[in-house]
Motif scaffolding. Structure first.
Motif, PDB file in Angstrom:
ATOM      1  N   GLY A 459       0.806  -1.219   0.000  1.00 35.08           N
ATOM      2  CA  GLY A 459       0.000   0.000   0.000  1.00 35.08           C
ATOM      3  C   GLY A 459       0.835   1.263   0.000  1.00 35.08           C
ATOM      4  N   GLU A 460       1.916   1.290   0.791  1.00 39.52           N
ATOM      5  CA  GLU A 460       2.776   2.477   0.834  1.00 39.52           C
ATOM      6  C   GLU A 460       3.377   2.774  -0.528  1.00 39.52           C
ATOM      7  N   LYS A 463       0.666   4.204  -2.762  1.00 40.82           N
ATOM      8  CA  LYS A 463       0.304   5.575  -2.385  1.00 40.82           C
ATOM      9  C   LYS A 463       1.352   6.577  -2.858  1.00 40.82           C
ATOM     10  N   ASN A 466       1.420   5.601  -7.253  1.00 41.56           N
ATOM     11  CA  ASN A 466       0.210   5.386  -8.046  1.00 41.56           C
ATOM     12  C   ASN A 466       0.521   4.519  -9.266  1.00 41.56           C
ATOM     13  N   ASP A 524      -5.542  -1.403   5.208  1.00 44.65           N
ATOM     14  CA  ASP A 524      -5.547  -0.076   4.584  1.00 44.65           C
ATOM     15  C   ASP A 524      -4.676  -0.075   3.328  1.00 44.65           C
ATOM     16  N   GLY A 525      -3.533  -0.769   3.400  1.00 42.09           N
ATOM     17  CA  GLY A 525      -2.675  -0.896   2.225  1.00 42.09           C
ATOM     18  C   GLY A 525      -3.332  -1.693   1.121  1.00 42.09           C
ATOM     19  N   ALA A 528      -5.699   0.422  -0.791  1.00 41.59           N
ATOM     20  CA  ALA A 528      -4.996   1.310  -1.728  1.00 41.59           C
ATOM     21  C   ALA A 528      -4.612   0.574  -3.006  1.00 41.59           C
ATOM     22  N   GLU A 714       2.474  12.910   5.374  1.00 48.00           N
ATOM     23  CA  GLU A 714       1.083  12.817   4.968  1.00 48.00           C
ATOM     24  C   GLU A 714       0.235  12.325   6.143  1.00 48.00           C
ATOM     25  N   ASN A 717      -5.147  12.816   4.389  1.00 49.97           N
ATOM     26  CA  ASN A 717      -5.181  13.472   3.079  1.00 49.97           C
ATOM     27  C   ASN A 717      -4.679  14.914   3.115  1.00 49.97           C
ATOM     28  N   TYR A 744       2.402  11.179  -1.294  1.00 47.51           N
ATOM     29  CA  TYR A 744       1.187  10.531  -1.796  1.00 47.51           C
ATOM     30  C   TYR A 744       0.535  11.338  -2.917  1.00 47.51           C
ATOM     31  N   TYR A 745       0.894  12.612  -3.030  1.00 51.02           N
ATOM     32  CA  TYR A 745       0.174  13.514  -3.929  1.00 51.02           C
ATOM     33  C   TYR A 745       1.024  13.993  -5.105  1.00 51.02           C
TER      34      TYR A 745
END
Length: 839
Positions: A459-460, A463, A466, A524-525, A528, A714, A717, A744-745
């Motif tokens: 997941g990391e 994130k 992408n 959670d990962g 994602a 992060e 969000n 993440y963004y």
């Protein structure tokens, strides 16, 4: 009076320990171990658990009274947790209150004399190369130990052994050790590094050594210098390497031309012919000989050195990582022709090239930034290349030369944070390759947290990058792993992760609190990954199971914590144990709120009772990377000063080459390995020769991840900037730089220049998808007078400001509190001075 009471108390403690009383409460360090071997008692099964959505409706949570009633007996016995935690708290309290038992700071003569500080009584360091299974150890004496032989140095008229425990790295971070001694009015400098003899990644590893003899005076001087070898010592040498090439009485030793060898294998080679060849320190070499003592120095090349005023002479040597066959003429010729300076340049270009490929993070404190770079290098050094584009990350090349699934999360996160995404991807492919047919991803049986670590690692990476193609590639593995967690939770009588009895970490037999925390982080990962892969059905399914499981677990956790004075316990169904992954309570956004009442009480309790020398503890010893969990929680809570104390405490407990550790370091000993006393063996139940050698890849990743989180982080969000900066980084003219750093963004660039009355900040993001907000935190040690964003004055009455989503310039005007002094050098000075400021 206090001392007398404590002495009486000590007698009482000893009686308790050996009688076997087992009072229970982890908040005070005691434990009852309840027999809990069955996982399928029909009294605890519930039909509703067959549907994940019904987890949130389960009312049959852990009932301690019912649990006791249904057990045939409760085993009351003396165990490690009782002994070590009780003794740890007792002696800690004793030490604080009794003048006779104040902490004695162990110091060494060169602590104050040297420009560099090494926490370790007997440090070790590794010089090695990526994809090579073993490295060379720099021993506490400054020798080079390969596992096959140990190269050592001598100087002076009587060829006294050189013994130096303070070393430094070239440029402060490259894996090239440097140290010096003074002898006969001369300065002798030793430098050593490792590089491939020919093709990178595909030729013999060679240790290159240079001895530089300097006459700093105007008068002529002379001395002797020699090097020789022995099979190897035992003290602070990892057994895995000591036994790499077992000592044999039948070996024959020889010295021909400019090399010394053993059993037709070259051990070391001299670039200059020695003045004299010695069989040992007392006997000249005449012909081939035998040796019956593995600790005896043999095969010495000795040099008579005469220097005029201000003259410098260099002597260079080569030592293969593995003894080299003397019949291999071509390789020996290449080795003989290898020039020290050429390979020294190759070594620099190679490692600096790897560093330059990643994101740039610079702060104006040498220890911090040099440690950060060295940890990246040490992590690269601990990689094994696996066929089919996979990398196996291991802890170190010494005693812990193996992969553990949590490294896929910690090291993978570090590589992604520092923009080495291709490395992370290869580590994750290896992690997926060890998945069992039932879906479990685990490297060590019974450590159920590891499947959560693996899913969190996937997941990391997603994130940060992408990377939809990789998400699609890994989705089958992730789905199977989530299925394993689902099945185990459904089958378990408490609706939790399965019963475990690893006796590591929490040191309990039961349902580990931390295993459930990790599973939630892992789920959670998984969400994602499913989302990035574009699979809405799985995304919804994973989310539904996560929410139901989380809701159910938190209900259980509240009950278990209530039985433990509102402190989150190590075990959900077993009283007692050692605080371990139950400390993850605020580690991730999808766990407890950082300000939850349980977080407040647990963190307060842990800091008061289970930290020593500013470090987290495990049983009675201090622990390196466990401290990261406490520090990150403080950062998420906005407790900047507590965080900086944790961060600098971690750096304090490293060597002059930044060697970080895992555990088994007892307060005030400054040692990570020892011949344990009988008391230590009884209370800790360790092998009397057990060691835990630095460097440690997980410690390396934790420090780098903390440093990155201080500057960019992060959460919910939102992107947080400068969550904690050191007062040592904002002196006039100081610069903080973050360049090409993934988030993440998208990637961000952040720079700050301090002035006489404030700081100027430039923020330039390159968003893939912008966060909800960008939050800039104000340092706790500054009285903010005004904040100007893009030439507009804004309100500064809070400890943070919200920045525009796009690029911006920020000018902050402040007055620094001069009484706040937090830095690595300050921690070192206070430690050497014996100031017990670290609680």
């Amino acid at each position: 009076m206090i001392d007398k009471l404590y002495k009486k108390g000590l007698v009482f403690v000893i009686i308790i320990l050996f009688i076997g009383t087992n009072f229970t409460n982890s908040s005070f360090g005691f434990k009852t171990n309840i027999s809990n071997t069955s996982t399928d008692d029909e009294n605890y099964l519930c039909d509703e658990w067959s549907n994940p959505s019904n987890l949130s409706k389960i009312h049959d949570v852990i009932d301690y009274e019912k649990m006791f009633e249904n057990k045939e007996k409760i085993r009351i016995k003396l165990n490690n947790t009782l002994k070590t935690q009780f003794l740890g708290i007792f002696f800690k309290s004793w030490r604080r209150q009794s003048k006779l038992f104040q902490r004695i700071t162990v110091t060494y003569p060169n602590d104050a004399e040297s420009e560099y500080f090494s926490y370790w009584a007997k440090p070790v360091y590794q010089i090695g190369l990526p994809y090579e299974h073993f490295a060379t150890i720099i021993t506490p004496e400054g020798h080079l130990f390969t596992g096959s032989a140990e190269l050592e140095f001598f100087a002076g008229e009587n060829l006294d052994p050189i013994n130096e425990r303070i070393w430094t790295l070239y440029k402060g971070y490259l894996p090239c050790i440097n140290y010096q001694i003074k002898k006969d009015g001369l300065i002798i400098k030793i430098q050593a590094f490792q590089y491939w003899l020919d093709e990178e990644y595909n030729s013999p590893q060679i240790n290159f050594i240079k001895a530089q003899v300097i006459n700093p005076t105007q008068t002529n001087k002379e001395t002797k210098f020699a090097l020789g070898f022995k099979y190897g010592g035992i003290d602070h040498r990892p057994f895995e390497m000591v036994n790499l090439d077992p000592f044999k009485l039948s070996w024959k030793y020889e010295m021909k031309n400019n090399f010394a060898g053993r059993n037709h294998s070259l051990i070391y080679l001299c670039d200059k012919s020695p003045t004299e060849k010695l069989q040992n320190l007392r006997k000249s070499y005449l012909n081939t000989f035998s040796c019956i003592n593995p600790k005896k120095s043999v095969g010495l090349a000795s040099y008579n050195i005469q220097l005029e005023g201000n003259e410098i002479k260099n002597y260079t040597f080569k030592m293969p990582q593995y003894p080299m066959d003397t019949s291999d003429y071509n390789t020996l010729t290449m080795l003989n022709n290898a020039q020290y300076d050429d390979y020294f340049e190759k070594m620099q270009v190679f490692w600096d090239g790897l560093i330059e490929q990643g994101a740039t993070i610079n702060v104006p404190e040498d220890k911090v930034i040099n440690a950060s770079k060295s940890y990246l290098i040490q992590s690269f050094m601990c990689q094994n290349i696996i066929p089919e584009d996979k990398i196996q990350q291991v802890f170190n090349r010494l005693h812990y030369n193996e992969f553990a699934t949590p490294l896929s999360y910690y090291s993978g996160q570090m590589y992604s944070f520092y923009n080495y995404n291709d490395v992370t991807k290869k580590i994750l492919r290896y992690t997926a390759s060890i998945q069992f047919k039932d879906g479990n991803i685990i490297s060590h049986p019974g450590y159920w947290k590891q499947i959560g670590c693996a899913l969190a690692a996937f997941g990391e990476y997603i994130k940060i990058t992408n990377d939809t193609n990789f998400a699609i590639e890994m989705l089958p593995n992730v789905t199977n792993a989530v299925g394993w967690i689902k099945n185990k939770v459904m089958e378990d009588r408490f609706g939790l992760m399965p019963y475990a009895d690893t006796r590591d970490g929490p040191n309990i037999a039961g349902h580990y609190t931390g295993h459930n925390f990790w599973s939630l982080i892992g789920l959670d990962g998984a969400i994602a990954v499913a989302k990035a892969a574009g699979n809405k059905l799985l995304t919804e399914d994973f989310q539904q199971f996560h929410d139901a499981y989380q809701n159910h677990f938190f209900k259980q956790l509240k009950i278990a914590s209530a039985r433990n004075n509102d402190v989150i316990p190590p075990g959900m169904d077993v009283i007692g144990g050692v605080d371990w992954n139950n400390l993850l309570f605020a580690y991730s956004d999808n766990l407890l709120n950082p300000y939850d009442s349980l977080v407040n009480t647990t963190l307060k309790h842990y800091r008061k009772y289970h930290m020593d020398e500013g470090m987290a503890t495990h049983r009675t010893s201090i622990h390196g990377w466990r401290t990261e969990t406490i520090a990150l929680t403080a950062l998420r809570r906005g407790e900047q000063e507590d965080f900086l104390n944790d961060f600098y405490s971690m750096l304090l407990h490293t060597g002059s080459c930044h060697e970080g550790f895992e555990g088994a370091v007892f307060p005030s000993t400054r040692d990570y390995a020892m011949v344990a006393s009988l008391l230590v063996q009884l209370t800790v139940n360790i092998d009397p020769y057990w060691c835990n050698f630095p460097n440690n890849a997980r410690f390396s990743a934790c420090i780098n991840n903390l440093l990155r989180s201080m500057l960019i982080r992060e959460s919910q969000n939102n992107l947080h900037l400068f969550s904690a900066i050191s007062p040592d980084w904002v002196k006039p003219g100081d610069k903080i730089v973050v360049k090409n750093a993934p988030t993440y963004y998208g990637t961000v660039n952040l720079s700050a220049i301090s002035t006489d009355n404030g700081i100027n900040i430039s923020f330039e993001p390159n968003w893939r998808e912008p966060p909800d907000s960008v939050i800039l935190h104000m340092p706790f040690f500054a009285d903010i007078k005004s904040v100007v964003i893009n030439d507009m004055i804004i309100s500064s009455d809070q400890d943070y400001v919200e920045l525009p989503i796009g690029s911006c310039n920020v000018n902050i005007f402040w007055i620094i509190d001069p009484t706040v002094d937090l830095s690595y050098s300050r921690f070192v000075d206070d430690y050497i001075a014996g100031n017990d400021i670290i609680i």
